[in-house]
Design a protein around this motif. Sequence first.
Motif: not given
Length: 422
Positions: A294-301, A328-333
């Motif tokens: 949840a912290k890795a995805v943040g507000q992106n999804g 890209n950002q969400a999956v990589s995080n």
Amino acid sequence: MLSRNIGAVRGAHKAATTKPVEKVAKLGNGLTVGTIDSHKPIAHLVLAFRAGSRYEKANQAGLSHTIRNFVGRDTQEYFGNTVVWTLSQTGGVLKSFTSRDLFGVSLTIPRESTSVGLSVLGQVAGNPGFKPWEVEDVLPTMRADNGYRTAYDLVVDQIHKAAYRNGGLGNSIYAPCSKIGSICTSTLSSFAEQHFVTGNGVLFATNAVHDDLLLYGDNHAPIRSGNAASPSSSAYKGGEVRRDADSKYAHVIVAGEGAAGNNTKALATQAVLLTALGNSSPVKFNTGTTGVIAKAVGQNGSASAFQAVHADSGLAGVYLVVEGSQANQAVSNVVGALKSLKVADIEAVKKQAFNNALRASAHSDNFAIERASQLFQSQDNYIQQIPNVSASDVEVAAKKLTTKLSLASYGNVSEVPYVDTL
């Protein structure tokens, strides 16, 4: 009269609060029988066989889907309307289910009608008729099943194809649209004769008398005698499947090799790992998630932990839903968080994992199916091993998960990173 009623209520409460004991036995004919009796008024019965989609041959795609949709129709001994009428008289609810490992039928019925329920269950699950004129009748329901598949259903299929490639676990539990109607009654009957046998089955119940199930399984069940079927090896290989669709969102599963169903210690460790990764909020009416991802995805999804446990293999990872432009950002995080996972408060995570498992087991219908599935592998219950999991166990499992990743994506996938770049 009032005092008698109070006494009855007190007696029922005392029985209900007594810790239920699981009983498991293997009969001489090979059938495994298990029960957990909490003395509640509703019994949940399950009869399952090793007959899921992984046992389909290359030219039999959709066979297990066809069998599942035959449930409730004619058996070898009774017409389908007789089965339906019998259940309606007792208030029973019948459901069929398939997975990549199993085919089975569950029945919810009042406890006092357990004997009737066992008779019906044995007929519909273990003694199907597969009448030629009924093949056409199930085709519309199979097409409807395919039509109602969600994006999540599709991406789960894709992650199995990616992870297991041409192995049996890569087979879908749904029939391809082009194959619906291609399975004939002789193929169905031949498959049933091979797989719907005593050595290949488990009969499990909650809130039923163990001796009643033993008597039925030993003397009255209309199930052919036979030995257990061994699935062909379906090793985890890793890979990627992408499917573009007209959508604002990308549905993505990133997963690696997880715990197999025959390893209770690994299942317990994985339960703790998934809890650490993230699940729904423990605060009522709060729609957020907690955990590492949840912290890795943040507000992106949004994201949640994912697992698929099979007899001899398994998948574990993360399911994400994000806007395509943020994929890209969400999956990589998320992958970065998986690779650097450290469990800060292992005791708190274990308690939450333990409570999650106990809450799931409180729903008798789903628990009966899950426990029947587990009994094919081991009589041990992984829940009891959760308190023994250490932080190092979890971190080793996370490292194994990320050693060779698989990725499946559906929807707006143009910005989803390829698995070899993660």
